[in-house]
Structures are given as C-alpha cells and as structure tokens.
Enzyme design. Structure first.
Site: not given
Ligand code: COS
Length: 396
Positions: A138, A141, A373, A252-253, A250, A375-376
């Site tokens: 809740p 996101g 999955e 799912g998108r 990765d 947002t834009s």
């Molecule tokens: N695959 C595997 N590991 C990943 C990864 C990926 N694609 N992307 C990042 N990681 C890892 C990084 O390597 C990093 O690892 P360490 O802790 O060892 O350093 C860790 O995850 C954190 O990475 P990063 O700093 O890039 O993460 P962020 O906090 O910057 O990520 C975003 C922020 C906004 C990108 C992330 O929280 C996100 O994608 N949010 C949207 C969530 C979403 O899509 N929700 C909808 C769900 S609907 S099913």
C-alpha cells in the site's frame, strides 16, 4: 523448440522458420480462442480460469523455462512473439502469461535451488498452480526497496507480517513470491524473497474492484498475518530479495513491452480495416489524408516498439546486460500503445467508444501498462542514469 545457443549471433530481423511457425500458431490461438472470449470476460469481470488452462496447454506459461523443468525452452525473442499475439487479443490474459512466466518462473529459474526449481517450475509451467509476485505494498510502489512487510526468524523458518497491493492473480495463486524486510538497517540488502504457500490462514487476499481496465484480470490486496515460510522456501539468499525483484522485472518489463507491441499492431490493423469500410463524404475515410496520418503514425510507433523490444530480447538471448534496453523498450512500447489506442478510437469515431470494436478495450486496458512493472518515470530515470552516470532517483 529446444533452446538454441545464440551467443555471438548477430542481431537479425528475419525470423527463423521455427519462429514464424510459433508466431503463426500463437496468432491463430489468440484469434480463435482468446479473442472470442475477451469481450465477454471483460464485460462480466470474469477471470477465466478455463482460458488460463487452454493457454497453459499451449505451453505459453513458462515458455522461456527449459524443457527439463516443464517449460517450452523458447528464447526471449520467440517468447516475445507469443506474448505480442496474446497481448493483442487480451491484455488480461497477457498479464497472466507475463506474471506467471516472467515474474514468477524466471525468478525461480534464476535464484532457485535445484529442489525449488523441480518442485515449483513444472507445476507453474503446466498451469496446475498459478503464482503471484508480491512486491508492491500500500505504501511501497516505485521505492521498491522500502518494504514495510517484515519477516522474523523463527524455528525452522520465517514469520511474515504486512500487506501487499495490486497483486495480479493474488486471489488464485497457490504460491506467492513475497518480498519482506528482515533487517531494516540493511535497507535493500535486508530484503528477502519467500516462496509462500497461499493455503494458510494468515494469507488473506481480497479482490480489488472498480479498475478502469483489465476487468478480466484478477487483482488482489493481500494481508499477511503471521504467514509461515520454511527455511527452504527462501528464494536466493536472505538479503538477495531486491535483486530477485529487479531481475524478475527485467523479464517482466520485456513481457509487458511485447504485449504492448501487440496492442499497437492491433490498433494499426483495426484502424486500417475500419477506415476502408467506413464512408463519409462519399468516400472511404481511409482516403482522407488526416486519417492516413493517424494510421501512418501508428504504424511507425508499432514498428519502432517492436524493434526496441526485439533488441532487448536479443540482448537477453545473447547473455548481454539489458536492464537499460529493457527499460527503453518498456517505456516506448507502453507509451506507444497508449497513444495508438487513443488514436485508434479517433479513427473509429463514435463506434470506438463502445466495446463492439476492440479499440475500446485496448484503450482502457493499456492505461495500466505505463504504471505497473515500473512507471514510465522510473524507466526514464533508469535510462537517464545509464546515459549520464548520475542517479536522479534519489534527490540529494
Ligand atoms: N538485476 C539484478 N540486480 C539488480 C538489478 C537488476 N536488474 N538492478 C539493480 N540490481 C541490484 C544492484 O546491483 C544493487 O546491488 P548491490 O546492493 O549489491 O549494490 C542493488 O540491486 C541496488 O541497485 P540500484 O542502486 O540500482 O537500485 P535502486 O535503488 O537505484 O533502484 C529503482 C531503484 C527505482 C530502479 C527500483 O527500485 C525500481 O525499479 N523501482 C520500480 C519498482 C517497480 O517496478 N515496481 C512495480 C512492481 S509491479 S510487479
């Protein structure tokens, strides 16, 4: 349909005979089976489990999972072709395929132990079990690392308390990937992913009503009250949960992008067909330049979305980093599909405002794709960070 070794294969826009056959089969199935039921299921707000079974029988749940675990062993590009066809026919069923295959199965394949893979994947690929992906909460996101759900170590396993929100298939899933914080001080490195058996009292899903679109999709709010997961139900190491989630996203998108290519393609075809049939001023409306302009722009966006999605799939198939390119494909394809659905209604005029034509359903169903999955805005921040090297996600 064995998984081919494609390492070092140059990017090739021509599909193989096998890919053409799989695409044709998926198209026929989407047109003859899914399409037939999509409108009525949407009208009835009906999550069609019988249709899900038919999709599973086709091998479309877990298509990218190797055959030894019950999947179809397809590569990503080919999986994308299948998802495109299903997405054109019905985004609600495409959501089932995307969640089951990309979010749930791909995570288990990548992070699961051999025992976990053997236990879960054949049941998920066959459709015997549905799975769901419990990341969003809740109050959590886009900031996915900030999990409020807590997991506490107990004898033999973990007790999980919290809540999940907007969970596709949450009311029907037999297994739920539940992300929970085990140690708040560790931030994202304290998150763990649990393979939670939903057949327990503390797992309480509630159906979410009143959605704008995806009426035939099951969406749940889930309450977790002392839910138990045994030690061997942790997916990956404790602390790996955030990576499990990002890696699943990765996949799912890519799947969402593929489904949106299908919507773009559907909009082009339906608009061109309708514009040739519909006459105004004594001529088919397709003969008017302003109508052709809309259709031409739809075609450009559909093709561009497909190319970007295929590129992301090709990078995955060749084992190359692809998070940014997947975000590019997801961002572009979802925005393009939204634009195309809107324009397709414009071409259809008043006829596009009722569900006699699929454009009405595409318009409502597509709206969520720039939200779920990632947002834009999140996709753009991922792309911007890759381009500039500066993380604009978290303001200083
Ligand atoms: N695959 C595997 N590991 C990943 C990864 C990926 N694609 N992307 C990042 N990681 C890892 C990084 O390597 C990093 O690892 P360490 O802790 O060892 O350093 C860790 O995850 C954190 O990475 P990063 O700093 O890039 O993460 P962020 O906090 O910057 O990520 C975003 C922020 C906004 C990108 C992330 O929280 C996100 O994608 N949010 C949207 C969530 C979403 O899509 N929700 C909808 C769900 S609907 S099913």
């Amino acid at each position: 349909m064995a998984r081919r070794s494609v390492r070092c294969r140059p990017m090739d826009f021509a599909l193989t005979d096998e890919q053409e056959l799989i695409r044709r089969t998926a198209r026929e199935f989407a047109d003859n089976v899914i399409w037939e039921r999509a409108r009525q299921n949407a009208r009835d707000n009906h999550f069609d489990t019988e249709l899900v079974e038919r999709i599973a029988e086709q091998g479309y749940l877990g298509a990218i999972i190797p055959r030894e675990y019950g999947g179809a062993g397809l590569d990503y590009v080919t999986y994308g072709l299948v998802v495109e066809e299903i997405g054109r026919a019905d985004s609600a069923m495409r959501t089932v395929v995307s969640v089951q295959t990309s979010l749930v199965c791909s995570a288990i394949l990548k992070y699961g132990t051999e025992e976990q893979k053997k236990h879960y994947l054949p049941r998920l690929c066959s459709g015997e079990w549905l799975g769901c992906f419990g990341l969003t909460e809740p109050d959590t996101g886009s900031d996915a690392a900030n999990q409020k759900t807590r997991a506490t170590k107990v004898d033999g396993g973990w007790r999980i308390n919290g809540a999940k929100m907007w969970i596709s298939m949450g009311n029907h899933a037999k297994v739920a990937l539940i992300f929970a914080q085990t140690d708040p001080e560790k931030k994202h490195r304290g998150v763990a992913c649990f393979l939670v058996d939903t057949d327990q009292d503390g797992f309480q899903p509630t159906e979410i009503h009143g959605k704008m679109g995806l009426h035939a999709s099951d969406t749940a709010a889930i309450s977790l009250d002392d839910v138990f997961a045994a030690d061997d139900q942790v997916l990956g190491e404790v602390g790996d949960g955030f990576k499990v989630a990002m890696s699943a996203l990765d996949s799912g998108r890519f799947s969402v992008a593929s489904g949106c290519v299908g919507i773009c393609e559907g909009c082009v075809q339906e608009s061109a067909r309708y514009a040739q049939e519909r006459h105004q001023f004594g001529r088919p409306i397709a003969s008017f330049q302003l109508v052709q302009s809309m259709i031409a722009e739809m075609r450009v966006k559909a093709d561009a979305a497909r190319m970007l999605t295929w590129r992301a799939g090709w990078l995955k198939d060749t084992g190359q980093p692809n998070t940014t390119e997947t975000s590019i494909a997801k961002y572009f394809a979802t925005e393009a599909a939204q634009w195309c659905a809107n324009e397709a209604i414009q071409v259809h005029g008043g006829a596009g405002y009722v569900d006699d034509h699929p454009v009405e359903r595409w318009f409502r169903d597509v709206r969520v794709t720039t939200l779920y999955e990632g947002t834009s805005q999140i996709q753009k921040l991922i792309i911007g960070r890759a381009e500039t090297g500066i993380n604009a996600l978290i303001p200083a």
